[in-house]
Scaffold this motif. Structure first.
Motif, PDB file in Angstrom:
ATOM      1  N   ARG A  30      11.332 -65.462  -5.637  1.00 49.11           N
ATOM      2  CA  ARG A  30       9.907 -65.399  -5.980  1.00 49.11           C
ATOM      3  C   ARG A  30       9.248 -64.183  -5.351  1.00 49.11           C
ATOM      4  N   LYS A  31       8.193 -63.761  -6.022  1.00 48.18           N
ATOM      5  CA  LYS A  31       7.343 -62.681  -5.521  1.00 48.18           C
ATOM      6  C   LYS A  31       6.045 -62.704  -6.318  1.00 48.18           C
ATOM      7  N   ASP A  32       4.921 -62.642  -5.622  1.00 48.01           N
ATOM      8  CA  ASP A  32       3.598 -62.521  -6.244  1.00 48.01           C
ATOM      9  C   ASP A  32       3.358 -63.501  -7.396  1.00 48.01           C
ATOM     10  N   LYS A  41       8.490 -66.359 -10.382  1.00 50.15           N
ATOM     11  CA  LYS A  41       9.737 -66.946  -9.898  1.00 50.15           C
ATOM     12  C   LYS A  41      10.847 -66.633 -10.899  1.00 50.15           C
ATOM     13  N   GLU A  55      16.035 -58.605  -4.151  1.00 42.29           N
ATOM     14  CA  GLU A  55      15.585 -58.486  -2.763  1.00 42.29           C
ATOM     15  C   GLU A  55      15.094 -57.078  -2.451  1.00 42.29           C
ATOM     16  N   GLY A  67      11.486 -56.870  -3.221  1.00 44.60           N
ATOM     17  CA  GLY A  67      10.571 -57.760  -2.519  1.00 44.60           C
ATOM     18  C   GLY A  67      10.629 -59.216  -2.923  1.00 44.60           C
ATOM     19  N   PHE A  68      11.560 -59.592  -3.802  1.00 41.21           N
ATOM     20  CA  PHE A  68      11.714 -61.002  -4.149  1.00 41.21           C
ATOM     21  C   PHE A  68      12.456 -61.689  -3.008  1.00 41.21           C
ATOM     22  N   GLU A  69      12.010 -62.902  -2.654  1.00 42.11           N
ATOM     23  CA  GLU A  69      12.697 -63.652  -1.606  1.00 42.11           C
ATOM     24  C   GLU A  69      13.472 -64.796  -2.233  1.00 42.11           C
TER      25      GLU A  69
END
Length: 110
Positions: free
Chosen positions: A62-64, A67, A45, A48-50
């Motif tokens: 996930r981010k950009d 996953k 987190e 920037g991973f949600e």
């Protein structure tokens, strides 16, 4: 690798350049303790991973277009996957491998 995170003598550090003293300490007279850093939800987190899905105790981040499945250490990208990603430096290597150099090189430790 340069920009990888690790624990050196109980302190988190990022490799900023080839460090001859570190290499000498690892292989010669002054052994130091070097350990990997486990991937945690907090670290994901902070980068920037949600957390977008939970199935039982399994969490997915996930981010950009990337996953990560925490339970099995699976990194998914496009139609591919890399298994066994448990530590930050492993994730950094995998991210570089799939073209996410900027994310890998600027990874933060929470």
């Amino acid at each position: 690798m340069v920009n990888d995170w690790m624990i050196v003598d109980n302190e988190a550090m990022q490799v900023m350049q080839v460090m001859p003293t570190l290499i000498e300490a690892l292989f010669y007279d002054n052994p130091i303790k070097v350990e990997p850093i486990e991937i945690t939800p907090e670290i994901l987190e902070a980068n920037g991973f949600e957390n977008y899905k939970n199935i039982g105790s399994i969490r997915y981040f996930r981010k950009d277009g990337v996953k990560y499945e925490e339970h099995q250490g699976l990194l998914y990208f496009g139609r591919g996957e890399i298994q066994g990603i448990e530590y930050i430096h492993e994730m950094q290597h995998a991210l570089r491998l799939i073209g996410h150099d900027d994310l890998a090189d600027n990874f933060k430790i929470a």
